[in-house]
Motif scaffolding. Structure first.
Motif, mmCIF file in Angstrom:
data_model
loop_
_atom_site.group_PDB
_atom_site.id
_atom_site.type_symbol
_atom_site.label_atom_id
_atom_site.label_comp_id
_atom_site.label_asym_id
_atom_site.label_seq_id
_atom_site.Cartn_x
_atom_site.Cartn_y
_atom_site.Cartn_z
ATOM 1 N N LEU A 1 1.063 -1.126 0.019
ATOM 2 C CA LEU A 1 -0.011 0.046 0.193
ATOM 3 C C LEU A 1 0.881 0.971 -0.013
ATOM 4 C CD1 LEU A 1 -2.921 1.353 0.169
ATOM 5 C CD2 LEU A 1 -2.552 1.164 2.634
ATOM 6 N N LYS A 2 1.901 1.231 0.879
ATOM 7 C CA LYS A 2 2.901 2.325 1.010
ATOM 8 C C LYS A 2 3.470 2.722 -0.475
ATOM 9 C CE LYS A 2 4.930 2.720 4.849
ATOM 10 N NZ LYS A 2 5.710 2.484 5.862
ATOM 11 N N ASN B 1 2.178 2.127 -3.250
ATOM 12 C CA ASN B 1 1.304 2.442 -4.182
ATOM 13 C C ASN B 1 0.830 1.523 -5.226
ATOM 14 O OD1 ASN B 1 -0.427 4.669 -4.835
ATOM 15 N ND2 ASN B 1 0.971 5.161 -6.764
ATOM 16 N N ILE C 1 0.059 3.527 8.277
ATOM 17 C CA ILE C 1 -1.202 3.850 7.354
ATOM 18 C C ILE C 1 -2.364 4.359 7.863
ATOM 19 C CG2 ILE C 1 -0.268 2.052 5.506
ATOM 20 C CD1 ILE C 1 -2.758 0.221 6.898
ATOM 21 N N ALA D 1 -3.507 4.722 2.131
ATOM 22 C CA ALA D 1 -2.131 5.348 2.364
ATOM 23 C C ALA D 1 -2.291 6.593 3.191
ATOM 24 C CB ALA D 1 -1.760 5.904 0.907
ATOM 25 N N GLU D 2 -1.375 6.730 3.813
ATOM 26 C CA GLU D 2 -1.324 7.741 4.885
ATOM 27 C C GLU D 2 -1.624 9.152 4.329
ATOM 28 O OE1 GLU D 2 1.294 8.621 9.141
ATOM 29 O OE2 GLU D 2 2.351 8.095 7.428
ATOM 30 N N ASN E 1 -4.117 10.227 2.654
ATOM 31 C CA ASN E 1 -5.341 10.319 1.580
ATOM 32 C C ASN E 1 -6.528 10.450 2.395
ATOM 33 O OD1 ASN E 1 -6.699 10.212 -0.879
ATOM 34 N ND2 ASN E 1 -5.559 8.289 -1.546
#
Length: 268
Positions: A98-99, A101, A120, A230-231, A233
């Motif tokens: 996830l980090k 992308n 996250i 994602a952190e 967003n």
């Protein structure tokens, strides 16, 4: 006169064509702006990850991803005006993916913990789980955790549930098992008074294997299973929360939950 008329018609056609192109570009730009605003990895799609190895929440059937998580993610994407794009990733690297992308969200039965929240962000929970007491269907004696004193309790070996069980009865009355299902099967056969395990695991075994068991009392602890984002967003998190709440409000969430678990797993 005819030349003037032809000139005027041609001019009008050019103006209309320009307006149409401008409107088309505006719609396209708004769509791109929306995708860019969410930071989607695939334009027009919500790409969400899971292991694909956790039935009935997420698993592969005939080569296709299915399960509760998949249906929840698909419905969320639909309400956001996006195509659903479920993908798989090993659990041990799912946050890293996830980090990096690789996908927009994790919809894979992940509990929102303080440690994970450092890496996250999370949406509101899309189901609640935790340690649950199960007893045989015909057991009317045990109604809550207070009734477990002196009772035989089955748990997974070396688990936090074992520690819980030992505080509710004497340690010598706690029996360890390698897997949850074995304990739940013994419970249904009358070899145990109770089992402490994850609520969803117990409910799934009850439905899939037809075990003669039932959950009793409140959860001994609560796991808020949420969607990982994602952190930072916040726009995507807000839109997912809106979609999820609308599913709850109109009954769609309960329909999906009843299909897979025969109960509403948003309720404690």
């Amino acid at each position: 006169m005819k030349k003037l008329a032809i000139f005027l018609v041609a001019a009008m056609l050019l103006i209309l064509s320009a307006c149409g192109t401008q409107q088309s570009n505006q719609v396209e730009n708004e769509t791109k702006s929306s995708d860019s605003e969410f930071g989607l990895v695939k334009e027009g799609s919500l790409t969400f990850a899971m292991t694909g190895q956790y039935p009935p929440l997420n698993f592969k059937k005939d080569g296709k991803l299915t399960g509760f998580d998949v249906e929840i993610g698909t419905e969320i994407a639909k309400r956001m005006g996006l195509e659903a794009n479920p993908v798989t990733n090993p659990w041990e690297t799912i946050i890293q993916g996830l980090k990096a992308n690789k996908y927009d969200a994790i919809i894979g039965s992940m509990t929102a913990t303080a440690e994970r929240d450092k890496q996250i962000d999370f949406t509101e929970p899309y189901y609640l789980s935790g340690a649950q007491i199960f007893v045989a269907n015909d057991n009317t004696e045990i109604q809550s955790k207070e009734d477990l004193q002196g009772k035989t309790i089955g748990v997974i070996q070396a688990s936090t549930w074992k520690d819980m069980a030992e505080t509710l009865t004497s340690p010598d009355m706690v029996k360890g098992y390698p897997v949850d299902v074995n304990a739940l099967q013994d419970l249904s056969l009358g070899r145990l008074d109770a089992v402490i395990t994850d609520k969803i695991v117990g409910v799934s075994a009850q439905n899939e294997k037809g075990l003669d068991i039932k959950p009793i009392g409140d959860l001994l602890n609560e796991d808020r299973v949420s969607i990982g984002i994602a952190e930072g967003n916040t726009e995507l998190a807000n839109k997912i929360n809106e979609a999820l709440q609308s599913m709850i409000d109109d009954g769609t969430y309960e329909e999906i939950s009843m299909k897979w678990f025969n109960t509403n797993i948003m309720e404690k």
